[in-house]
Design a protein around this motif. Structure first.
Motif, mmCIF file in Angstrom:
data_model
loop_
_atom_site.group_PDB
_atom_site.id
_atom_site.type_symbol
_atom_site.label_atom_id
_atom_site.label_comp_id
_atom_site.label_asym_id
_atom_site.label_seq_id
_atom_site.Cartn_x
_atom_site.Cartn_y
_atom_site.Cartn_z
ATOM 1 N N SER A 57 0.844 -1.199 0.000
ATOM 2 C CA SER A 57 0.000 0.000 0.000
ATOM 3 C C SER A 57 0.873 1.240 0.000
ATOM 4 N N GLU A 58 0.397 2.286 -0.688
ATOM 5 C CA GLU A 58 1.063 3.585 -0.627
ATOM 6 C C GLU A 58 0.395 4.502 0.396
ATOM 7 N N ARG A 59 -0.805 4.141 0.808
ATOM 8 C CA ARG A 59 -1.555 4.985 1.745
ATOM 9 C C ARG A 59 -1.018 4.818 3.163
ATOM 10 N N THR A 76 -0.656 6.484 -6.459
ATOM 11 C CA THR A 76 -0.895 5.719 -7.673
ATOM 12 C C THR A 76 -2.337 5.217 -7.688
ATOM 13 N N SER A 78 -5.444 2.870 -7.826
ATOM 14 C CA SER A 78 -5.497 1.499 -7.319
ATOM 15 C C SER A 78 -5.345 0.465 -8.431
ATOM 16 N N SER A 79 -5.788 0.811 -9.639
ATOM 17 C CA SER A 79 -5.682 -0.135 -10.756
ATOM 18 C C SER A 79 -4.238 -0.388 -11.155
ATOM 19 N N LEU A 81 -1.736 -0.482 -8.839
ATOM 20 C CA LEU A 81 -1.052 -1.160 -7.750
ATOM 21 C C LEU A 81 -1.147 -2.671 -7.967
ATOM 22 N N SER A 83 -2.230 -6.285 -7.539
ATOM 23 C CA SER A 83 -3.378 -6.977 -6.951
ATOM 24 C C SER A 83 -2.863 -8.047 -5.999
ATOM 25 N N ARG A 112 -4.670 -2.182 4.034
ATOM 26 C CA ARG A 112 -5.098 -3.029 2.913
ATOM 27 C C ARG A 112 -6.022 -4.132 3.436
ATOM 28 N N ASP A 306 3.437 -0.391 -6.459
ATOM 29 C CA ASP A 306 3.049 -0.369 -7.866
ATOM 30 C C ASP A 306 3.834 -1.376 -8.695
#
Length: 556
Positions: A57-59, A76, A78-79, A81, A83, A112, A306
């Motif tokens: 996660s970047e958050r 970034t 979410s699409s 990052l 899966s 996440r 990412d």
């Protein structure tokens, strides 16, 4: 525990001999001497990488000053990052080659929602250790589920034992500190024979260096590993050498209170220098990335949220495994990309002062000792020409994101024969700033060399037509239209150049538009320099492009 790679294919030594078709994959498999460790994860300096850190996660729910710029960072989509399926695929691939230790990082990984399921699947790989690095705020609620999923090592980031100071460092209310502390107390109750608990503390001069001995005191009755981390330079954290408290300074501070502070023996691939106070049940470690690097025994690789592989925390070299996977790459192709990146790893990072000048992701977007950040998205690989110069920050870009470089890091002209022929258009801009006298002479058409604006306009058109001769890997294009417009801005005393290029072809014309604007700007400089050299060319940029695979428009 059963070796995670018992069923993997034999690990073969890489050879420096080039194969006839240039395949790096074949190069890794040529020699038949079986190694005890994967050739793909062994670099040219003999370091074997069995430790993978994966950012999920970047958050983050904190805004720590050393980690995230005050203005925040663009996240970034979410699409783009990885899966959960992609995270597991990457981890499984590394595990098949000998990785037996995986650590989940962020951003803040506990944000996440599918994290427990990811950890469950990691647990099925028979890894020796599954760790997580967290700021601890959500730990009181999620710790039981993390443990049941398979986590065996927990690192909690806490930089102060004072709730009010926590607010200053994290830009979050003191109440958040109490949540972290509750999570620490819960983790302390875990069986120390099965689980490890570490507290990470980034030490900053004038901020929390006065609490060093308070943290050390926690080890007296608690089986906990306090790890002091030297303040590191990353984009956006306004790194200041005055804030960097070195390992030796910290040791000296501790020994004033605990004179018998003892050094322990470190393993060859240690991250932290370990110490203990006789009679204390816990211990203390120092991560000395700045003052005494530990690059020689580095066994760590990193995957960003990412999907970029970073072979060094402090390097700006990256290769996108996400793009390769989404382009349908096989596991063997992924291994080839990974092997190439590992082979380019420098013997050591560039050094404290050079790192402070380098462009790198902000801490939160990498996933290092604390939650680390990102400042740019272009994937890069270290330049082969700089492999013998560990202090060089230079790098080149990988084929997984930029098609002008092949898998061996060599320049190539892109094959566009399979692309569709479409009508393509691009607009670029440049600005030439002039002194008051020079600007007035241009406006009044009184320059000795003649009509500056008309000559620059013609030069821009000619420049566009010669783009493929000036830019080595550009394709020659049949230009249908080139329009160069020059506008005098009296308020700013500058000439604003806007160039449009249009074609019907298999590839775009942004380079033609940019070349037209640039050559026109250089022509203005040439025609005006006799009146003085206080002329600056700025803001050369692509404004928009259309007609290709994806359109673009600069956000004003």
């Amino acid at each position: 525990m059963e070796d995670a790679t018992a069923s993997a294919s034999p690990r073969l030594a890489p050879t420096v001999k080039e194969t006839r078709n240039g395949s790096r994959l074949e190069e890794f498999r040529m020699k038949q001497d079986v190694l005890p460790f994967s050739a793909f994860l062994t670099d040219k300096h003999g370091r074997q990488h069995n430790y993978l850190r994966i950012s999920v996660s970047e958050r983050c729910n904190l805004r720590c000053t050393y980690c995230m710029p005050e203005e925040g960072v663009p996240l970034t989509p979410s699409s783009k990052l990885l899966s959960a399926t992609e995270v597991v695929r990457v981890a499984k691939l590394f595990a098949s080659q000998g990785v037996d230790k995986v650590r989940i990082t962020g951003g803040e990984p506990l944000l996440r929602k599918d994290l427990p399921r990811i950890i469950e699947q990691l647990h099925e790989m028979n890894l020796k250790s599954i760790g997580i690095t967290t700021n601890g705020i959500l730990l009181p609620r999620l710790l039981p589920e993390l443990i049941s999923s398979g986590v065996t090592a927990i690192n909690i980031s806490l930089d102060t034992l004072i709730p009010q100071k926590f607010e200053k460092i994290s830009r979050r209310p003191p109440s958040a500190w109490y949540k972290v502390w509750k999570g620490i107390k819960m983790a302390e109750k875990l069986d120390p024979q099965k689980y490890t608990l570490k507290l990470n503390c980034v030490v900053q001069g004038g901020i929390n260096d006065d609490e060093i001995c308070d943290f050390v005191a926690l080890t007296k009755d608690q089986r906990i590993d306090i790890r002091f981390i030297e303040y590191m330079p990353f984009s956006g954290n306004k790194w200041d050498v005055a804030k960097m408290v070195s390992y030796q300074q910290m040791v000296d501070t501790i020994r004033k209170v605990y004179p018998d502070f003892q050094k322990l023996e470190d393993p060859w691939n240690h991250t932290a220098k370990a110490f203990r106070i006789p009679g204390h049940v816990g211990q203390v470690g120092f991560i000395t990335s700045m003052s005494e690097h530990f690059c020689g025994g580095c066994n760590r690789l990193r995957i960003t949220a990412d999907g970029n592989l970073k072979v060094c925390l402090f390097g700006n070299a990256e290769v996108s495994l996400r793009d390769a996977m989404r382009d349908g790459a096989s596991d063997e192709k992924l291994l080839s990309l990974i092997g190439d990146a590992v082979q380019r790893k420098h013997p050591k990072h560039a050094g404290m002062l050079n790192l402070a000048k380098m462009e790198n992701r902000p801490m939160i977007l990498i996933g290092g000792h604390h939650q680390l950040l990102r400042s740019f998205s272009t994937t890069k690989l270290d330049n082969n020409n700089n492999n013998n110069n560990p202090d060089s920050p230079s790098s080149t870009t990988t084929s997984s994101s930029l098609s002008h470089v092949d898998s061996r890091g060599k320049a190539q002209m892109v094959d566009v024969s399979e692309k569709k022929v479409t009508t393509r258009e691009a607009v670029a801009e440049a600005t030439v700033n002039l002194s008051h006298e020079t600007f007035q002479a241009v406006a009044d058409n009184k320059m000795k060399k003649g009509d500056v604006l008309t000559v620059a306009q013609i030069a821009g058109i000619m420049g566009a037509k010669h783009t493929s001769n000036l830019i080595p890997l550009c394709h020659p294009l049949p230009l249908h239209k080139v329009d160069v417009n020059l506008e005098l801005n009296y308020e700013r005393r500058c000439v604003i150049i806007r160039a449009l290029a249009k074609t019907t072809a298999m590839t775009g014309v942004e380079m033609e538009a940019l070349t037209a604007a640039t050559v026109a700007a250089l022509t203005i400089y040439d025609m005006c320099k006799a009146m003085g050299h206080s002329i600056t060319i700025t803001d050369i940029k692509l404004i928009k492009k259309s007609g290709g695979k994806s359109d673009y428009s600069l956000k004003q």
